[in-house]
Design a protein around this motif. Structure first.
Motif, PDB file in Angstrom:
ATOM      1  N   ASP A  93       0.844  -1.184   0.000  1.00 46.69           N
ATOM      2  CA  ASP A  93       0.000   0.000   0.000  1.00 46.69           C
ATOM      3  C   ASP A  93       0.884   1.241   0.000  1.00 46.69           C
ATOM      4  O   ASP A  93       2.067   1.193   0.346  1.00 46.69           O
ATOM      5  N   ARG A 152      -5.273   5.014  -2.950  1.00 42.21           N
ATOM      6  CA  ARG A 152      -6.729   4.915  -2.815  1.00 42.21           C
ATOM      7  C   ARG A 152      -7.440   5.996  -3.627  1.00 42.21           C
ATOM      8  O   ARG A 152      -8.425   5.747  -4.296  1.00 42.21           O
ATOM      9  N   LYS A 191      -3.061  -0.768  -9.922  1.00 43.69           N
ATOM     10  CA  LYS A 191      -3.414  -2.169  -9.669  1.00 43.69           C
ATOM     11  C   LYS A 191      -3.227  -3.019 -10.927  1.00 43.69           C
ATOM     12  O   LYS A 191      -2.778  -4.172 -10.850  1.00 43.69           O
ATOM     13  N   THR A 241      -7.433  -5.661   5.895  1.00 41.79           N
ATOM     14  CA  THR A 241      -7.714  -4.585   4.940  1.00 41.79           C
ATOM     15  C   THR A 241      -6.509  -4.268   4.068  1.00 41.79           C
ATOM     16  O   THR A 241      -6.557  -3.324   3.277  1.00 41.79           O
ATOM     17  N   GLU A 246      -4.376  -4.100   1.133  1.00 41.90           N
ATOM     18  CA  GLU A 246      -4.646  -4.297  -0.290  1.00 41.90           C
ATOM     19  C   GLU A 246      -3.582  -5.169  -0.955  1.00 41.90           C
ATOM     20  O   GLU A 246      -3.880  -5.958  -1.852  1.00 41.90           O
ATOM     21  N   LYS A 270      -4.363  -8.754  -0.343  1.00 40.51           N
ATOM     22  CA  LYS A 270      -5.551  -9.137  -1.119  1.00 40.51           C
ATOM     23  C   LYS A 270      -5.174  -9.427  -2.569  1.00 40.51           C
ATOM     24  O   LYS A 270      -5.618 -10.414  -3.161  1.00 40.51           O
TER      25      LYS A 270
END
Length: 670
Positions: free
Chosen positions: A74, A185, A200, A226, A228, A231
């Motif tokens: 992140d 973000r 991304k 949370t 990213e 994930k």
């Protein structure tokens, strides 16, 4: 789940998943720590990493996925700080998106303590290559910023192009990693509105490859659920077999949060087969105070050894030195594992590329003489195939579409269609309505002559002309069908014969269209003249007489059959078929039918011959003359230029072939 009691009273959870690190787990000794990351790896590490670096340097990663370590995280997770600690050079720092282009860091360990060498390589947004020798490690950050600025549209933009930073020093391990932009973000002023999606997508292009080791960097004080980066890693590495987690900023943890971090480190929360390592890198405040990277390693060791919770970790679970050692080992194993498959991919791609180069043919000519020779050769090939096709021969060369072989068969179908129309429009001499009409017209034209002297020839001639007139339009339509189909196939053939030179192909198609117009006018005029001649209603006696005798024989056979049927049915008197009246209408009808048969046969032969003469001979002959003139004309040489798209494909294919050859040679040495 068991717990092991520690000296400081903290019961650390024991991992249920065994550590993937099977090599000796030792921390760097204080004596060696002054060299930062001088760990002794086996002799295979450097050759293997150098091999992949050279392959990537050739540009092979555009064709084949190469083994690599991709660093993701992140925004502001501490990726750059981790890489700083590993490489010994200060990278750009700050808030927001600091890494705005993929940064390939090639680190090469040197035994010479006084050695420090650096290079930076990249292509700017105008595709101009840059290569600069770095004089000292302190200037690395500024040079990376400069490169990022030259590669992007603005101060806050991003680029997919790679910056390569090469560092040779006694302070670095043998390792190559690619640092990717941090996951943002929200876009800030000056950034594209879709900045998150773009970053991304860039990350996905790297981590989706099975050849990539994922180094997922996450802050200790962020909820792992949370995160990213994890994930995205899980999206393409569901079992975590390619992902190594790195926890950063442990000094920012709130009191009481250490337990959850310990659970993560012991693989009890978000399981990764390669596990996790925790590091403490220098922060911005330490940088501002002038803390060196070597000093930061001392601070890091003191922090973990004295920490109330983290001191219970295995030595291999913490520290930048152990992270760099671990990464080198992981990359070495990964490369060794993928080498057989990599060799096979290179050989397969090389065969595909050589086949594509063969299909592209020889390089385009450069000199005027070569261009003229090429033009004449292409025109000759085009004309030879065209003449063969108009003679009903086939072209079985696989480089030409099979549809060109339909040229003559399409014409034959049109000729057959004309024949069917000619037959269907013949007067039906057996219809009572035609018989009655002929009888009435005979009576209407009668003067004082006897009934058996009525003008039957004039009436037959009139009906024959009416029949012939009905066939002019179908004959012209037959020509249009053959001509249109032929021109379509010739244009397809021209596009294929001259495909390397689109401008010349256009000139060739202009010639085809020019000769088409001339042929169209000439052929239609001849067809119309033919129908004017058919108005003469003429036939040789032998031809007409033979047809008439045939009709008479047919009539006798019909009468005989009718008589036989009458006898079988019990009639005493045989019934005559089409019994003629005193005016001999039946004979007139027989004459009309006989002549129409003669005229129909003549038309069905002559019209196709006229069409073939004009379309398949005269037009093709004229095309050859004009195309040869163009091919010999100096002004035409400007049109012998390869299509830009094809030239691009050819150059790309050549470049790919060259780097694949180099790659195959490199791989054959391993």
């Amino acid at each position: 789940m068991g717990r092991a009691k520690r000296k400081n009273g903290y019961s650390a959870p024991t991992a249920t998943t065994p550590s993937p690190d099977t090599e000796p787990k030792t921390i760097v000794s204080p004596a060696k720590r002054t060299k930062a990351l001088l760990l002794s790896f086996d002799a295979e590490v450097r050759p293997l990493i150098d091999l992949v670096d050279r392959l990537r340097g050739y540009g092979l990663d555009r064709d084949i996925n190469l083994p690599t370590v991709a660093v993701i995280g992140d925004q502001s997770a501490g990726k750059s700080s981790v890489l700083e600690a590993i490489s010994g050079v200060q990278l750009p720092r700050g808030t927001g998106i600091v890494t705005r282009c993929p940064l390939e860091m090639r680190m090469k360990h040197s035994e010479d303590e006084d050695t420090w060498e650096g290079k930076i390589m990249y292509k700017d947004k105008h595709d101009v290559p840059h290569k600069e020798v770095i004089l000292n490690r302190e200037s690395v950050g500024d040079l990376v910023r400069k490169a990022q600025k030259e590669m992007t549209d603005g101060a806050k933009g991003i680029s997919d192009e790679l910056i390569t930073l090469e560092v040779t020093s006694s302070d670095v391990p043998d390792l190559t990693v690619i640092d990717l932009p941090g996951i943002a973000r929200n876009a800030v002023e000056g950034q594209p509105f879709d900045i998150e999606a773009r970053i991304k997508n860039m990350i996905r292009r790297y981590i989706k490859r099975q050849e990539t080791i994922i180094l997922a960097v996450l802050q200790c004080n962020v909820d792992i659920a949370t995160c990213e980066a994890l994930k995205m890693a899980k999206e393409f590495d569901d079992e975590g077999g390619r992902t190594l987690g790195v926890l950063t900023k442990p000094d920012l943890l709130d009191k009481g949060a250490e337990t959850s971090v310990m659970r993560i480190l012991n693989n009890m929360e978000f399981t990764l087969s390669k596990g996790y390592i925790i590091v403490k890198c220098r922060g911005q405040e330490a940088v501002s105070e002038g803390q060196s990277l070597k000093q930061a390693l001392d601070v890091e060791e003191d922090f973990f050894r004295s920490h109330r919770h983290f001191s219970s970790l295995r030595p291999s679970q913490w520290g930048v030195p152990n992270l760099s050692s671990r990464l080198s080992r992981e990359l070495k194993r990964h490369i060794k594992k993928l080498l057989p498959e990599l060799k096979e991919d290179v050989r397969r791609k090389l065969l595909e590329t050589e086949r594509q180069l063969h299909e592209l043919g020889e390089d385009p000519p450069q000199t005027a003489s070569e261009k003229r020779q090429m033009a004449l050769m292409m025109v000759t090939e085009f004309m030879n195939i065209t003449i063969a096709l108009t003679k009903g021969q086939r072209c079985d060369d696989p480089k030409y579409p099979p549809t060109i072989n339909n040229l003559y068969s399409n014409a034959r179908r049109a000729f057959t269609c004309l024949y069917q129309t000619v037959v269907s429009r013949q007067p039906d001499t057996k219809k009572q309505s035609l018989r009655n009409e002929l009888q009435q017209r005979m009576e209407d034209s009668r003067g004082r002559e006897f009934c058996n002297f009525l003008g039957k020839f004039e009436l037959v001639e009139s009906y024959a002309r009416e029949y012939i007139a009905k066939l002019e339009q179908p004959a012209l339509q037959c020509f249009d069908d053959v001509h249109r189909s032929t021109m379509t196939i010739l244009k397809i053939l021209a596009e294929k014969c001259f495909e390397k030179f689109p401008d010349f192909a256009e000139r060739a198609k202009e010639v085809i269209m020019k000769t088409r117009k001339e042929t169209q006018e000439e052929c239609k005029e001849e067809i119309q003249r033919y129908f004017e001649m058919e108005n003469l209603v003429y036939s040789q006696d032998m031809t007409y007489g033979g047809e008439l005798r045939g009709e008479e024989e047919k009539k006798k056979e019909e009468e005989a059959e009718a008589a036989a049927r009458a006898a079988q049915s019990g009639y005493s008197q045989p019934v005559r078929v089409n019994d003629d009246d005193v005016n001999d209408v039946g004979k007139a009808l027989m004459s009309l039918r006989s002549y129409c048969q003669v005229a129909a046969r003549r038309l069905c032969d002559v019209i196709p011959m006229i069409i073939q003469q004009h379309v398949f001979r005269e037009q093709v002959k004229e095309m050859r003359i004009l195309l040869m003139d163009i091919a010999s004309d100096e002004k035409t040489m400007v049109h012998i230029q390869e299509d830009p798209d094809m030239a691009y494909v050819r150059n790309e294919c050549k470049s790919r072939h060259q780097r694949l050859i180099l790659a195959e040679e490199e791989l054959d040495t391993i």
